[in-house]
Design an enzyme around this catalytic site. Sequence first.
Site, PDB file in Angstrom:
ATOM      1  CB  ALA A  84      -0.694  12.074   6.197  1.00 31.88           C
ATOM      2  CD  GLU A 117      12.447   7.951  -0.883  1.00 28.72           C
ATOM      3  OE1 GLU A 117      11.994   8.088   0.256  1.00 28.72           O
ATOM      4  OE2 GLU A 117      13.653   7.870  -1.133  1.00 28.72           O
ATOM      5  CG  ASN A 122      -0.751   5.126  -1.759  1.00 30.29           C
ATOM      6  OD1 ASN A 122      -1.842   5.346  -2.271  1.00 30.29           O
ATOM      7  ND2 ASN A 122      -0.309   5.778  -0.702  1.00 30.29           N
ATOM      8  CE1 TYR A 129       2.035  12.623  -4.181  1.00 28.61           C
ATOM      9  CE2 TYR A 129       2.844  10.385  -4.145  1.00 28.61           C
ATOM     10  CZ  TYR A 129       2.358  11.491  -3.479  1.00 28.61           C
ATOM     11  OH  TYR A 129       2.209  11.464  -2.118  1.00 28.61           O
TER      12      TYR A 129
END
Length: 162
Positions: A84, A117, A122, A129
């Site tokens: 985050a 995950e 998003n 990723y």
Amino acid sequence: MMDLLLRPRIIIDAVDPADIDALVEIHAAGFRRGWSADEIDGLVADKTVTGHVLRRESPFGTRRPQGFILVRTVAGEAEVLTIAVAPGARGRGYGRLLMEEALRALYRELVPEVFLEVDENNASAVSLYRSLGFVEVGRRKGYYADGKGPGGTALVMRLQLR
């Protein structure tokens, strides 16, 4: 020259228990269900979990956390539990810096693969990723259910480090 002296320095180091309240705040701003101080503290205390925190050091010496990542390693596999970045710090590449630091640490520890995950909606996280080499290996429908509907689908992604 004065501009260089006033530019904040980026530091990534281990999560410190004194960071917990700031991490709770950052996590709550990034997820539908933020984790409590007890949840984050429990993970930070867990010997299978490694945490990295990104700080911006101001010219005045303050080092408030701007983002963090928690990774669990068990039986030769790693899982990104969460990552985050504070809302005001997004869009500066801090998520990438945190991921790269965590991946370097896993590589040094000879961990062969890492999973995570991510909500399929998003787009910025999925793009990050994929740019790091993660590939989709599964889907979990309804994974992000919040009691108000069916919930979003989680992409299960894997990166081979070895």
